[in-house]
Design an enzyme around this catalytic site. Structure first.
Site, PDB file in Angstrom:
ATOM      1  N   LYS A   1       0.752  -1.096  -0.133  1.00 13.37           N
ATOM      2  CA  LYS A   1      -0.003  -0.011  -0.049  1.00 13.37           C
ATOM      3  C   LYS A   1       0.899   1.204  -0.053  1.00 13.37           C
ATOM      4  O   LYS A   1       0.585   2.199  -0.869  1.00 13.37           O
ATOM      5  CB  LYS A   1      -1.069  -0.058   1.129  1.00 13.37           C
ATOM      6  CG  LYS A   1      -1.404   1.329   1.670  1.00 13.37           C
ATOM      7  CD  LYS A   1      -2.677   1.793   0.568  1.00 13.37           C
ATOM      8  CE  LYS A   1      -2.861   3.422   0.767  1.00 13.37           C
ATOM      9  NZ  LYS A   1      -3.915   3.827   0.050  1.00 13.37           N
TER      10      LYS A   1
ATOM     11  N   CYS B   1      -2.503  11.323   1.593  1.00 14.59           N
ATOM     12  CA  CYS B   1      -1.930   9.889   1.224  1.00 14.59           C
ATOM     13  C   CYS B   1      -0.415  10.160   0.484  1.00 14.59           C
ATOM     14  O   CYS B   1       0.369   9.664   1.025  1.00 14.59           O
ATOM     15  CB  CYS B   1      -2.747   9.144   0.343  1.00 14.59           C
ATOM     16  SG  CYS B   1      -4.518   9.202   0.694  1.00 14.59           S
TER      17      CYS B   1
END
Ligand code: SAJ
Length: 425
Positions: A223, A277
């Site tokens: 991720k 992010c």
């Protein structure tokens, strides 16, 4: 001695899911599970969020989320609370920001874990969805173990345990969350292979993409690497834009031409990289591999420096004018959303305001009012697109919102234009 519980089908049949954190990920996840017939309780520490959701409304802007939440609440499948309660599945979807020294801040995950530990019973499943540094899922397991010595923890090679725990990182793109939640492939990393299978069984209830099983540490890194890959590539584009400006070459044309090569795909330069992010996650890798993450660190530095480059460019243009009026178009971190977290556009406007380089007319169609740092300043005003363009000497395009695409080119030709997104090229 502990009674071992058989998993597998258990997760699928689970009736009650508790989701901790009702933000950009937790709320859509709650609503989607509720729409598949699960009983979902959403837990958030913020009373206003709990109230808003229980009244069938939403506190974030995301296409179609309002309708889904309204239906789930009205149908009695989704309910928000301040405290978790007994459930079969606990999904942790709280923020993982970083601290001033770029070290990850795991305190929200730790608090969420402390809230669920007393409620865990044999056969439950715990899923960590929050983007996390490598080792966090194991850490959650240890935190639970410390509070619940009566439970047998999952371990990589242990077949039997009292509950399962897995990492299932979210991968959704703000603005397309509901579609991507269902359509994207998912990575599920278990503390043990059976932990991964349990979590995968649960997510199969709504995920149409493929579900790939691995261990928790690999899922955590995969991720982070996705976002670090994007950051490095945007960093390349941003560095190129600075080089092109030095050499007086059009960066957009250069990229267009280079991208005609069949194996080259340079991303778009911009005012910097924002959002919660891509601008954050690479630090989670760098903090765990300080000496080896050289390119990732350099990309972070290039991207973080880009707002200053834009600021200096606007400042230099303003210095050539008497009482300059500057239209700043956009404050959010990317187009057509209301999210200003880590926004380079906001950072640039704040730098311009602080340096008092001229009168600022700020245009942002997606928010209700200017953020705190820009309020009550005599030289900063909120304006409409039309009035700002008419009144300004310099136009700084910071976000490529759809409203900004079709501005009057004749009017632009009469202004100094700093187009950080290449929207009007
Ligand atoms: N940006 C550029 N140039 C580009 C692409 C993006 O400057 O060519 C900038 C944007 O303007 C923005 C930032 O990068 O400031 C990030 O925007 P984004 O749309 O690329 O990504 P996010 O942060 O909205 O969502 C990302 C997605 N990750 C990837 O594309 C690898 C999403 O799939 C993740 O789920 C999400 O991060 C997350 O939660 O990690």
């Amino acid at each position: 001695m502990a009674q071992f519980v058989e998993f597998g089908e258990k997760a699928v049949k689970a009736k009650k899911i508790a989701v901790l954190g009702l933000g950009y990920v937790g709320l859509p996840v709650s609503a989607v599970f509720a729409s598949r017939g699960f009983e979902v309780i959403g837990v958030d520490v913020e009373p206003l969020i709990v109230e808003t959701i229980n009244s069938g409304q939403v506190h974030i802007v995301e296409p179609d989320l309002d309708m889904l939440v309204q239906a789930a609440v009205a149908g009695g499948k989704l309910r928000a609370t301040l405290e978790p309660e007994l459930a079969d599945v606990f999904i942790i979807a709280v923020p993982t920001p970083f601290k001033d020294d770029n070290e990850p801040d795991l305190s929200y995950i730790e608090t969420a874990t402390a809230m669920i530990a007393p409620l865990l019973k044999r056969g439950d499943l715990v899923v960590l969805e929050s983007t996390s540094p490598v080792g966090t899922t194991e850490q959650v397991c240890e935190w639970i173990g410390a509070k619940r010595p009566d439970l047998i923890l999952p371990e990589p090679n242990r077949e039997k345990c009292d509950f399962h725990i897995a990492h299932c990182p979210e991968r959704v793109l703000p603005g397309s969350v509901l579609r991507e939640l269902v359509d994207n492939d998912r990575i599920v990393g278990g503390i043990s292979p059976r932990c991964a299978t349990s979590a995968a069984d649960l997510y199969r209830s709504f995920v149409k993409g493929e579900i790939h099983l691995t261990n928790a540490r690999t899922a955590e890194l995969a991720k982070l690497v996705e976002n670090a890959f994007r950051d490095v590539n945007i960093g390349f584009a941003n560095e190129l834009s600075i080089i092109c400006e030095q050499l007086n070459i059009n960066v957009w044309e250069t990229i267009e031409l280079a991208n005609r090569h069949p194996r080259v795909n340079i991303l778009k330069p911009g005012p910097g990289v924002g959002g919660h992010c891509i601008a954050v996650d690479p630090w989670f890798i760098i903090s765990r591999a300080k000496d080896n993450a050289k390119i990732m660190r350099a990309a972070r530095e290039v991207n973080d420096h880009k707002p200053t480059v834009v600021f200096q460019r606007v400042k230099a243009a303003a210095a050539r004018l008497r009482e300059p009026v500057i239209a700043c178009l956009g404050l959010t971190y990317k187009a057509d959303i209301d999210d200003m977290r880590e926004s380079p556009a906001l950072e640039i406007v704040e730098m311009l305001a602080q340096a008092e380089v001229g009168k600022l007319l700020v245009v942002e169609p997606n928010i209700q009012r200017l953020p705190q740092g820009l309020l009550n300043l005599s030289h900063v005003e909120r304006a409409t697109l039309g009035s700002a363009l008419k009144a300004c000497d310099i136009v700084v395009l910071l976000v490529d919102h759809r409203q900004f695409k079709s501005v009057d080119r004749d009017l632009l030709n009469l202004r100094i234009v700093v187009d950080t997104r290449g929207l009007w090229r």
